[in-house]
Design an enzyme around this catalytic site. Structure first.
Site, mmCIF file in Angstrom:
data_model
loop_
_atom_site.group_PDB
_atom_site.id
_atom_site.type_symbol
_atom_site.label_atom_id
_atom_site.label_comp_id
_atom_site.label_asym_id
_atom_site.label_seq_id
_atom_site.Cartn_x
_atom_site.Cartn_y
_atom_site.Cartn_z
ATOM 1 N N TRP A 183 2.471 1.713 -3.393
ATOM 2 C CA TRP A 183 1.441 2.071 -4.371
ATOM 3 C C TRP A 183 1.261 3.584 -4.421
ATOM 4 C CZ3 TRP A 183 -3.483 4.157 -2.847
ATOM 5 C CH2 TRP A 183 -4.264 4.530 -3.938
ATOM 6 N N HIS A 184 1.330 4.243 -3.292
ATOM 7 C CA HIS A 184 1.233 5.702 -3.275
ATOM 8 C C HIS A 184 2.418 6.333 -3.997
ATOM 9 C CE1 HIS A 184 -1.697 5.093 0.078
ATOM 10 N NE2 HIS A 184 -2.251 6.143 -0.483
ATOM 11 N N GLY A 185 3.556 5.668 -3.969
ATOM 12 C CA GLY A 185 4.738 6.188 -4.656
ATOM 13 C C GLY A 185 5.996 5.537 -4.109
ATOM 14 N N MET A 231 0.835 -1.204 0.000
ATOM 15 C CA MET A 231 0.000 0.000 0.000
ATOM 16 C C MET A 231 0.870 1.254 0.000
ATOM 17 S SD MET A 231 -2.964 1.291 2.670
ATOM 18 C CE MET A 231 -4.126 -0.018 2.298
#
Length: 406
Positions: A341-343, A338
């Protein structure tokens, strides 16, 4: 054009959807017209005068990449379901999952600041500016979820047009909520009775007004009067960090919850009851309850598609015997993914690991509390639990903001 980003978007969207509303109020629906609206809105969303094709204002490179990406995911899912009917082997399933998320992985790598000055340019613009478009993550989530449900035999057949309807549903295209294919198709195939649709219309109007209150009044006020004026970069004192932490936490909630209300409201106008995304998250009494209230569709996606599948796989293969250890490893993997996934940035990765730590710590606390029941008043305990949970989450948001670690 950013979805729900300005009043022009609302004017165009409502004008195009007026026939949809009228048909809904008399108990009818036109899927052909709905698809025409979707195409028009997607062209507008992905239009960019700085990256257009052949000087066409409404035909941008981003829309071309978006269309190719949709075709790629649809073909992949169709091929996989045909293969799964013949032989549902794990290697085919794993290969399909990898292919589905591969474009997203490439985009995340290209977006990473770790690449430094290494950037491919096209017509004077960075390649990443052409191939990154709104919704690429959420389309990938839908596709992966579909492949997993095909693997589980929950979905045995898919109509191509309905698959495209599901993946390209424009009210939720940019940031969710993430719907489930079977639930979405059930709503699309069942035309609501006029009185039922009228109730959905009233709810949609209410959600639109609440969305304006959240996003364009409260979130805007916090951004202008707290976030922008707190000199956290030039004067990084404890009080400034604290002030920014509170402001940023509430800003994230009201801005994103406002967007989600808009997305759900416009879904309702189509007769699609997209699930809610936020349920009073700052009233949570522990970190598990928080993630059952915050960005619920994404939280449940990660829970079902990563955490639960990891735990089931390790337990089935008997790789570990300690259930708590298996669960803790599941939390680490779940929130690490997670985070990236944001960066692929250090503050996002730490944000993910921080929440994994909170889950693991709370698991041990639950075990301790069973042996040492609290002696304080029940209501007082709830207040203390809410305050501790809120501040734990708010610190995580401060970490997420990148202001704590530059």
């Amino acid at each position: 054009m950013i979805p729900y980003g300005d009043f022009t978007y609302f004017y165009i969207c409502l004008a195009l959807m007026l026939p949809v509303i009228i048909l809904g109020l008399v108990g009818k629906r036109s899927l052909v017209y709905n698809r025409v609206i979707t195409l028009v809105m997607l062209i507008l969303i992905f239009s960019d005068e700085n990256k257009n094709l052949y000087d066409n204002k409404f035909l941008s490179y981003q829309f071309i990449f978006f269309a190719l990406y949709i075709c790629y995911q649809v073909v992949l899912i169709r091929v996989y379901i045909s293969i799964a009917k013949k032989t549902n082997q794990f290697k085919n399933y794993a290969f399909a999952i990898v292919l589905s998320i591969l474009p997203l992985i490439i985009v995340k790598i290209l977006q990473s600041s770790w690449l430094g000055d290494f950037q491919i340019t096209v017509h004077g613009n960075k390649l990443i500016e052409f191939i990154v478009f709104l919704g690429i993550s959420y389309i990938a989530f839908k596709s992966v979820q579909l492949i997993m449900e095909i693997r589980d035999n929950r979905i045995k057949s898919i109509n191509t047009m309905k698959l495209i309807d599901f993946i390209t549903f424009f009210p939720t295209i940019s940031s969710g909520p993430i719907d489930r294919y079977k639930r979405f198709i059930k709503d699309e195939e069942k035309i609501p009775e006029p009185n039922v649709y009228y109730g959905m219309l009233i709810k949609a109007i209410h959600m639109v007004f609440m969305g304006f209150l959240y996003k364009y009044i409260i979130a805007y006020y916090i951004n202008e009067n707290v976030i922008k004026v707190t000199p956290i970069d030039t004067d990084p004192t404890f009080l400034n960090y604290l002030y920014y932490m509170y402001g940023y936490s509430f800003y994230l909630f009201f801005d994103f919850a406002g967007y989600s209300l808009f997305a759900i409201a416009f879904s309702y106008l189509f007769g699609i009851q997209t699930p809610i995304n936020f349920n009073k998250p700052f009233k949570a009494k522990n970190i598990k309850e928080f993630w059952n209230r915050w960005h619920m569709s994404l939280s449940f996606w990660f829970r079902d598609c990563i955490y639960m599948r990891f735990v089931f796989w390790v337990s089935k293969e008997k790789l570990l015997k300690d259930k708590l250890l298996i669960s803790n490893l599941g939390f680490l993997i779940n929130f690490f993914i997670m985070g990236i996934w944001h960066g692929i940035e250090i503050h996002y990765i730490l944000y993910g690991l921080y929440h994994a730590f909170l889950f693991i710590a709370y698991g041990y606390f639950e075990q301790w509390r069973k042996k040492h029941p609290p002696k304080l008043n029940y209501k007082l305990m709830n207040v203390i639990a809410i305050l501790i949970t809120f501040h734990s989450v708010a610190f995580g948001f401060l970490l997420f903001s990148g202001k704590l670690i530059h």
